[in-house]
Write a protein that holds these residues in place. Sequence first.
Motif, PDB file in Angstrom:
ATOM      1  N   VAL A  79      32.600 -27.483 -26.408  1.00 40.22           N
ATOM      2  CA  VAL A  79      32.411 -28.500 -27.442  1.00 40.22           C
ATOM      3  C   VAL A  79      32.379 -29.846 -26.735  1.00 40.22           C
ATOM      4  CG1 VAL A  79      33.294 -29.518 -29.571  1.00 40.22           C
ATOM      5  CG2 VAL A  79      33.744 -27.104 -29.069  1.00 40.22           C
ATOM      6  N   ASP A  80      31.283 -30.612 -26.952  1.00 42.80           N
ATOM      7  CA  ASP A  80      31.263 -31.951 -26.363  1.00 42.80           C
ATOM      8  C   ASP A  80      31.775 -32.966 -27.382  1.00 42.80           C
ATOM      9  OD1 ASP A  80      29.127 -32.894 -27.980  1.00 42.80           O
ATOM     10  OD2 ASP A  80      27.614 -32.480 -26.458  1.00 42.80           O
ATOM     11  N   LYS A  81      31.936 -34.205 -26.969  1.00 46.53           N
ATOM     12  CA  LYS A  81      32.537 -35.222 -27.837  1.00 46.53           C
ATOM     13  C   LYS A  81      31.548 -35.897 -28.778  1.00 46.53           C
ATOM     14  CE  LYS A  81      36.782 -36.149 -25.534  1.00 46.53           C
ATOM     15  NZ  LYS A  81      37.728 -37.172 -25.128  1.00 46.53           N
ATOM     16  N   GLY A  82      30.276 -35.610 -28.661  1.00 50.61           N
ATOM     17  CA  GLY A  82      29.307 -36.093 -29.635  1.00 50.61           C
ATOM     18  C   GLY A  82      28.727 -37.471 -29.404  1.00 50.61           C
ATOM     19  N   GLY A  83      29.145 -38.170 -28.395  1.00 46.73           N
ATOM     20  CA  GLY A  83      28.566 -39.475 -28.090  1.00 46.73           C
ATOM     21  C   GLY A  83      28.750 -40.494 -29.195  1.00 46.73           C
ATOM     22  N   PRO A  84      27.811 -41.439 -29.316  1.00 48.06           N
ATOM     23  CA  PRO A  84      27.941 -42.530 -30.285  1.00 48.06           C
ATOM     24  C   PRO A  84      28.022 -42.067 -31.743  1.00 48.06           C
ATOM     25  CG  PRO A  84      26.176 -42.982 -28.729  1.00 48.06           C
ATOM     26  CD  PRO A  84      26.626 -41.578 -28.487  1.00 48.06           C
ATOM     27  N   SER A  85      27.372 -40.952 -32.061  1.00 39.16           N
ATOM     28  CA  SER A  85      27.371 -40.478 -33.444  1.00 39.16           C
ATOM     29  C   SER A  85      28.715 -39.872 -33.842  1.00 39.16           C
ATOM     30  CB  SER A  85      26.274 -39.439 -33.664  1.00 39.16           C
ATOM     31  OG  SER A  85      26.609 -38.230 -32.992  1.00 39.16           O
ATOM     32  N   GLY A  86      29.475 -39.419 -32.835  1.00 39.22           N
ATOM     33  CA  GLY A  86      30.753 -38.775 -33.117  1.00 39.22           C
ATOM     34  C   GLY A  86      30.614 -37.358 -33.644  1.00 39.22           C
ATOM     35  N   ASN A  87      29.397 -36.829 -33.673  1.00 42.36           N
ATOM     36  CA  ASN A  87      29.161 -35.453 -34.135  1.00 42.36           C
ATOM     37  C   ASN A  87      29.145 -34.516 -32.933  1.00 42.36           C
ATOM     38  OD1 ASN A  87      28.820 -36.224 -36.862  1.00 42.36           O
ATOM     39  ND2 ASN A  87      26.723 -36.859 -36.407  1.00 42.36           N
ATOM     40  N   PRO A  88      30.208 -33.740 -32.732  1.00 46.50           N
ATOM     41  CA  PRO A  88      30.263 -32.863 -31.553  1.00 46.50           C
ATOM     42  C   PRO A  88      29.194 -31.779 -31.601  1.00 46.50           C
ATOM     43  CG  PRO A  88      32.097 -32.421 -33.019  1.00 46.50           C
ATOM     44  CD  PRO A  88      31.378 -33.615 -33.573  1.00 46.50           C
ATOM     45  N   ARG A  89      28.770 -31.371 -30.422  1.00 47.66           N
ATOM     46  CA  ARG A  89      27.812 -30.276 -30.286  1.00 47.66           C
ATOM     47  C   ARG A  89      28.545 -29.076 -29.717  1.00 47.66           C
ATOM     48  NH1 ARG A  89      22.167 -32.961 -28.453  1.00 47.66           N
ATOM     49  NH2 ARG A  89      22.432 -34.891 -29.591  1.00 47.66           N
ATOM     50  N   PHE A  90      28.129 -27.887 -30.144  1.00 43.71           N
ATOM     51  CA  PHE A  90      28.744 -26.644 -29.705  1.00 43.71           C
ATOM     52  C   PHE A  90      27.740 -25.888 -28.845  1.00 43.71           C
ATOM     53  CE2 PHE A  90      30.941 -27.974 -33.423  1.00 43.71           C
ATOM     54  CZ  PHE A  90      32.253 -27.561 -33.253  1.00 43.71           C
ATOM     55  N   THR A 139      27.044 -23.552 -13.133  1.00 40.12           N
ATOM     56  CA  THR A 139      27.187 -24.927 -13.626  1.00 40.12           C
ATOM     57  C   THR A 139      26.324 -25.065 -14.875  1.00 40.12           C
ATOM     58  OG1 THR A 139      25.377 -25.787 -12.269  1.00 40.12           O
ATOM     59  CG2 THR A 139      27.594 -25.923 -11.339  1.00 40.12           C
ATOM     60  N   TYR A 140      26.708 -25.963 -15.744  1.00 42.57           N
ATOM     61  CA  TYR A 140      25.987 -26.191 -16.985  1.00 42.57           C
ATOM     62  C   TYR A 140      26.223 -27.643 -17.380  1.00 42.57           C
ATOM     63  CZ  TYR A 140      24.328 -25.504 -21.743  1.00 42.57           C
ATOM     64  OH  TYR A 140      23.630 -25.594 -22.913  1.00 42.57           O
ATOM     65  N   ASN A 141      25.247 -28.276 -17.973  1.00 48.32           N
ATOM     66  CA  ASN A 141      25.406 -29.660 -18.404  1.00 48.32           C
ATOM     67  C   ASN A 141      25.249 -29.782 -19.911  1.00 48.32           C
ATOM     68  OD1 ASN A 141      25.748 -31.200 -15.884  1.00 48.32           O
ATOM     69  ND2 ASN A 141      23.769 -30.316 -15.403  1.00 48.32           N
ATOM     70  N   THR A 142      26.226 -30.432 -20.535  1.00 49.68           N
ATOM     71  CA  THR A 142      26.144 -30.750 -21.951  1.00 49.68           C
ATOM     72  C   THR A 142      25.546 -32.151 -22.078  1.00 49.68           C
ATOM     73  OG1 THR A 142      28.365 -31.704 -22.012  1.00 49.68           O
ATOM     74  CG2 THR A 142      28.182 -29.348 -22.462  1.00 49.68           C
ATOM     75  N   VAL A 143      25.309 -32.592 -23.288  1.00 52.49           N
ATOM     76  CA  VAL A 143      24.718 -33.909 -23.514  1.00 52.49           C
ATOM     77  C   VAL A 143      25.760 -35.009 -23.345  1.00 52.49           C
ATOM     78  CG1 VAL A 143      23.523 -35.369 -25.188  1.00 52.49           C
ATOM     79  CG2 VAL A 143      22.957 -32.933 -25.022  1.00 52.49           C
ATOM     80  N   TYR A 144      26.966 -34.774 -23.831  1.00 53.01           N
ATOM     81  CA  TYR A 144      28.023 -35.790 -23.796  1.00 53.01           C
ATOM     82  C   TYR A 144      29.266 -35.262 -23.096  1.00 53.01           C
ATOM     83  CZ  TYR A 144      25.046 -37.959 -27.294  1.00 53.01           C
ATOM     84  OH  TYR A 144      23.976 -38.511 -27.940  1.00 53.01           O
TER      85      TYR A 144
END
Length: 105
Positions: free
Chosen positions: A84-95, A63-68
Amino acid sequence: MSRCKRIYTRAHAAVIFWLQGHTADVVSVRFSPDGRFLMSGDRNGKIVVWERQAQEDSRLVATYNTVYEVGHLLWLDTRRILIVDKGGPSGNPRFYCLVLEGVGK
């Protein structure tokens, strides 16, 4: 509360995986290139990887947890996963690159 997910074959409507471990809606599911593993990602950013053992049975591998919230999942090979996450409020995805130890060797 854990939500159970069933993965069916389209041709026969038979259950091929019974998955447990997510507490939010699953938004992405991918099989490994060899079909031995399945990973899924949910709205809370949790990634779960299972190994197929028998019909309707599976073993939790990682299991692993991303920020968003999970946006995309991609198997790079049988041991490495690109998330790839969806980036939250900033809209900048994280890899993220996840390496599964002790599998796919």
